[in-house]
Design an enzyme around this catalytic site. Structure first.
Site, mmCIF file in Angstrom:
data_model
loop_
_atom_site.group_PDB
_atom_site.id
_atom_site.type_symbol
_atom_site.label_atom_id
_atom_site.label_comp_id
_atom_site.label_asym_id
_atom_site.label_seq_id
_atom_site.Cartn_x
_atom_site.Cartn_y
_atom_site.Cartn_z
ATOM 1 N N PRO A 38 14.894 -57.585 -21.482
ATOM 2 C CA PRO A 38 15.082 -59.041 -21.470
ATOM 3 C C PRO A 38 13.778 -59.771 -21.194
ATOM 4 O O PRO A 38 12.952 -59.312 -20.412
ATOM 5 C CB PRO A 38 16.061 -59.248 -20.305
ATOM 6 C CG PRO A 38 15.816 -58.088 -19.402
ATOM 7 C CD PRO A 38 15.434 -56.939 -20.291
ATOM 8 N N MET A 39 13.586 -60.893 -21.866
ATOM 9 C CA MET A 39 12.406 -61.715 -21.641
ATOM 10 C C MET A 39 12.789 -63.162 -21.928
ATOM 11 O O MET A 39 13.216 -63.477 -23.041
ATOM 12 C CB MET A 39 11.268 -61.273 -22.556
ATOM 13 C CG MET A 39 9.983 -61.979 -22.312
ATOM 14 S SD MET A 39 9.269 -61.465 -20.750
ATOM 15 C CE MET A 39 7.603 -61.948 -20.978
ATOM 16 N N CYS A 93 11.874 -61.120 -11.833
ATOM 17 C CA CYS A 93 11.101 -62.207 -12.423
ATOM 18 C C CYS A 93 10.194 -62.853 -11.371
ATOM 19 O O CYS A 93 10.672 -63.333 -10.341
ATOM 20 C CB CYS A 93 12.027 -63.262 -13.010
ATOM 21 S SG CYS A 93 11.114 -64.626 -13.771
#
Length: 147
Positions: free
Chosen positions: A19-20, A105
């Site tokens: 995921p980004m 994150c």
């Protein structure tokens, strides 16, 4: 059998589309699926708090996926156990193959909320959020993996 167990039984390595934020959106994942589908895909992270707010419809678009993307894991972030539980319960109704809690994150705006990498600095809160996510899965009536 969960998709993770199926992947572990293979003799070759498996590949994941990590995921980004602002990258692994639905359009990008469709392109990747068409030209070189990995074994597992994640959505970009979505705010559990936002999914539990009046503005949730805007965030639900980030959770759109096609059947060709399976197995697909929804990634959520929040430092609020109650919001995480509700968001996980909701996301389970969308048919995802797994749920992932973002605890890495380093973005300052995410960390200021106590989420993302800030969760690692507050293990008690992280445990509460994980337990809440598990409750959300159970409340949905689904049986999917949580990471």
């Amino acid at each position: 059998m969960s998709f993770w167990k199926q992947l572990r039984t293979r003799s070759q390595p498996f590949f994941c589309l990590a995921p980004m934020a602002d990258v692994t959106d639905p359009a990008f994942r469709v392109l990747i699926t068409r030209y070189g589908k990995p074994d597992v895909m994640w959505t970009e992270f979505v705010s559990a708090n936002g999914l539990m707010s009046a503005g949730k419809d805007a965030l639900v678009r980030d959770l759109a996926y096609t059947e060709g993307e399976r197995p697909i894991v929804a990634q959520l972030f929040s430092a609020d156990p109650e919001k995480m539980e509700g968001a996980v319960k909701f996301v389970c109704t969308l048919g995802f193959d797994g749920i992932d809690i973002n605890m890495g994150c380093p973005d300052r705006t995410i960390e200021k909320q106590g989420a993302g990498a800030a969760m690692i600095k507050d293990p008690e809160r992280a445990i509460e959020v994980i337990r809440a996510a598990k409750r959300g899965i159970i409340a949905s009536g689904k049986s999917i993996p949580l990471s």
